[in-house]
Design a protein around this motif. Sequence first.
Motif, short mmCIF file in Angstrom:
data_model
loop_
_atom_site.label_atom_id
_atom_site.label_comp_id
_atom_site.label_asym_id
_atom_site.label_seq_id
_atom_site.Cartn_x
_atom_site.Cartn_y
_atom_site.Cartn_z
N ASP A 188 1.42 3.99 -0.56
CA ASP A 188 1.01 4.39 0.79
C ASP A 188 1.49 3.37 1.82
OD1 ASP A 188 -0.20 6.67 -0.09
OD2 ASP A 188 -2.22 5.82 -0.15
N MET A 189 1.86 3.87 2.97
CA MET A 189 2.36 3.03 4.05
C MET A 189 1.26 2.13 4.62
SD MET A 189 3.96 4.29 7.70
CE MET A 189 5.38 5.09 6.97
N THR A 190 1.63 0.91 4.95
CA THR A 190 0.74 -0.02 5.64
C THR A 190 1.34 -0.35 7.00
OG1 THR A 190 1.84 -2.00 4.78
CG2 THR A 190 0.08 -1.04 3.43
N LEU A 191 0.54 -0.99 7.84
CA LEU A 191 1.05 -1.42 9.14
C LEU A 191 2.16 -2.45 8.96
CD1 LEU A 191 -2.27 -1.69 11.18
CD2 LEU A 191 -0.47 0.03 11.45
N LYS A 246 -3.63 -0.15 18.25
CA LYS A 246 -5.00 0.38 18.19
C LYS A 246 -5.36 0.92 16.81
CE LYS A 246 -4.45 3.32 21.55
NZ LYS A 246 -4.76 4.37 22.56
N GLN A 247 -4.37 0.87 15.91
CA GLN A 247 -4.52 1.39 14.55
C GLN A 247 -4.92 2.87 14.56
OE1 GLN A 247 -6.41 -1.06 11.58
NE2 GLN A 247 -5.95 -2.96 12.69
N THR A 248 -4.20 3.63 15.39
CA THR A 248 -4.36 5.10 15.39
C THR A 248 -3.07 5.75 14.92
OG1 THR A 248 -3.81 5.09 17.76
CG2 THR A 248 -6.15 5.18 17.16
N VAL A 249 -2.49 5.14 13.90
CA VAL A 249 -1.32 5.71 13.23
C VAL A 249 -1.82 6.45 12.00
CG1 VAL A 249 0.92 5.25 12.18
CG2 VAL A 249 0.06 3.73 13.98
N TYR A 250 -1.39 7.69 11.83
CA TYR A 250 -1.74 8.49 10.66
C TYR A 250 -0.47 8.93 9.96
CZ TYR A 250 -6.59 8.68 12.23
OH TYR A 250 -7.87 8.34 12.59
N SER A 251 -0.45 8.73 8.64
CA SER A 251 0.77 9.04 7.90
C SER A 251 0.48 9.99 6.74
CB SER A 251 1.41 7.75 7.36
OG SER A 251 0.59 7.16 6.37
N CYS A 252 1.51 10.76 6.39
CA CYS A 252 1.45 11.70 5.27
C CYS A 252 2.53 11.31 4.28
CB CYS A 252 1.65 13.12 5.76
SG CYS A 252 1.83 14.35 4.43
N ARG A 305 -5.21 7.40 7.65
CA ARG A 305 -5.07 6.38 8.69
C ARG A 305 -4.35 5.17 8.09
NH1 ARG A 305 -9.73 5.09 13.08
NH2 ARG A 305 -8.49 3.77 14.48
N VAL A 306 -3.34 4.70 8.79
CA VAL A 306 -2.55 3.57 8.28
C VAL A 306 -3.27 2.26 8.62
CG1 VAL A 306 -0.34 2.36 8.41
CG2 VAL A 306 -0.41 4.87 8.57
N GLY A 307 -3.54 1.48 7.59
CA GLY A 307 -4.23 0.21 7.79
C GLY A 307 -3.37 -0.97 7.36
N LYS A 358 -2.37 -4.17 4.93
CA LYS A 358 -2.25 -4.28 3.48
C LYS A 358 -3.52 -4.86 2.87
CE LYS A 358 1.76 -5.25 2.14
NZ LYS A 358 3.07 -5.92 1.86
N ASP A 359 -4.13 -5.84 3.53
CA ASP A 359 -5.31 -6.47 2.94
C ASP A 359 -6.57 -5.61 3.04
OD1 ASP A 359 -5.89 -6.60 5.63
OD2 ASP A 359 -5.71 -8.78 5.79
N SER A 360 -6.48 -4.47 3.74
CA SER A 360 -7.64 -3.57 3.87
C SER A 360 -7.58 -2.44 2.86
CB SER A 360 -7.72 -3.01 5.29
OG SER A 360 -6.63 -2.14 5.55
N LEU A 361 -6.48 -2.33 2.13
CA LEU A 361 -6.32 -1.22 1.17
C LEU A 361 -6.98 -1.57 -0.16
CD1 LEU A 361 -2.62 -0.21 1.88
CD2 LEU A 361 -4.72 0.76 2.84
#
Length: 377
Positions: free
Chosen positions: A304-307, A325-331, A370-372, A374-377
């Motif tokens: 999964d993609m991270t910031l 703002k961390q309002t990136v959403y990825s599929c 929601r894309v977060g 790496k350390d939050s995954l």
Amino acid sequence: MKLKVTLYVTIIAFAITSCGVTGKHASDDSLPIEMKYSELLTMEQYDGYVTARITDPWDSTRTLHSYVLVPREEKLPDNLPDGDVIRTPISNAVVYTSVHCGLIDELGAYDKIKGICDLQYINLPKLHKDVARGKIADLGETMTPNIEGLIDISPDAVMLSPFENSGSYGKLGKLGIPLIECADYMERTPLGRAEWIRFYGMLLGRQHEADSIFASVERSYDDTRREAQQYKSRPTVVTEMKIGSTWYIAGGNSTVAILIDDAGGDYIFKDLPDKGAVPYSPEVAFEKAKDADFWLIKYNQATDMTLEDLKGFWNMNAYMSAYQKQTVYSCNLSGTMFFEKTPFHPDVLLREYVNILHPTDKANLIYYKRVGRKDSL
């Protein structure tokens, strides 16, 4: 992505060369088959057959292809109009596209798939197993299919997606096998494309099931669209990202733009007149997109993609407002059935967009995350 039963007469969509052209004049005793959303397909019901005329999506003054669908168990009527004759239901099909493999499966006609192309792009686990077992033939790439293997299958029809100036499909077009050009992807509206499920249902003997599925999709889409209209805020939205030296931007008349608008969003590139994707200079796209409230991205990778990934792809991504703002959403396309499901279920994708743009405690996401960091995954 699927198809269902009973055949009074059938129809189909879009093509350019095939087989079975007969007669010149049809009876005047016809009944138009109403299509509420499709702008490309015109059908008429006659006594014993259905005609389907497909408008060339790249030149509306031309007919791309005409078909005459006749039930297999019926005697071939006299004086059929011009068009490729398709005996329905098709029971032995070669399918070039992932989305139509998925649709056929949904409609309960999976057993009619006898050959496929571009296996690596088909996200249907049981199909991969059946190819490995030899039950379904892997015919290679769509642009250079294994013609000998296709001939061995002796299909009733080949279902493929047309493209502008696609010509006669070389050797494939000379085999005398009906080519079903699945041009649903060229429809302007989400429901316009989804409505093609009715045609594929007729083609494969799943008419009633297909009509029922589409009616449910239509109701669900309209209900969600009305709900979204009640929200006062209309957050701005941008889609996709720089790939290589290009950022492909969905036009303002694309299904993506329409879905965002129906979901209560304000699409940043809504003024572009195009229906499809437009190649943009990343720097030019960035200048217009950088302040968007939400950023929706599709990609294909093992994890999964991270910031951090997003910044690594292109340093300027980190200056996007949605990134900050961390309002990136990825599929992640490698782990979802996005392309197999959403073209014929735009109601599900619309609900997804509403849940992203107007989140509530009950918001549920199927395809996007929601894309977060790496350390939050």
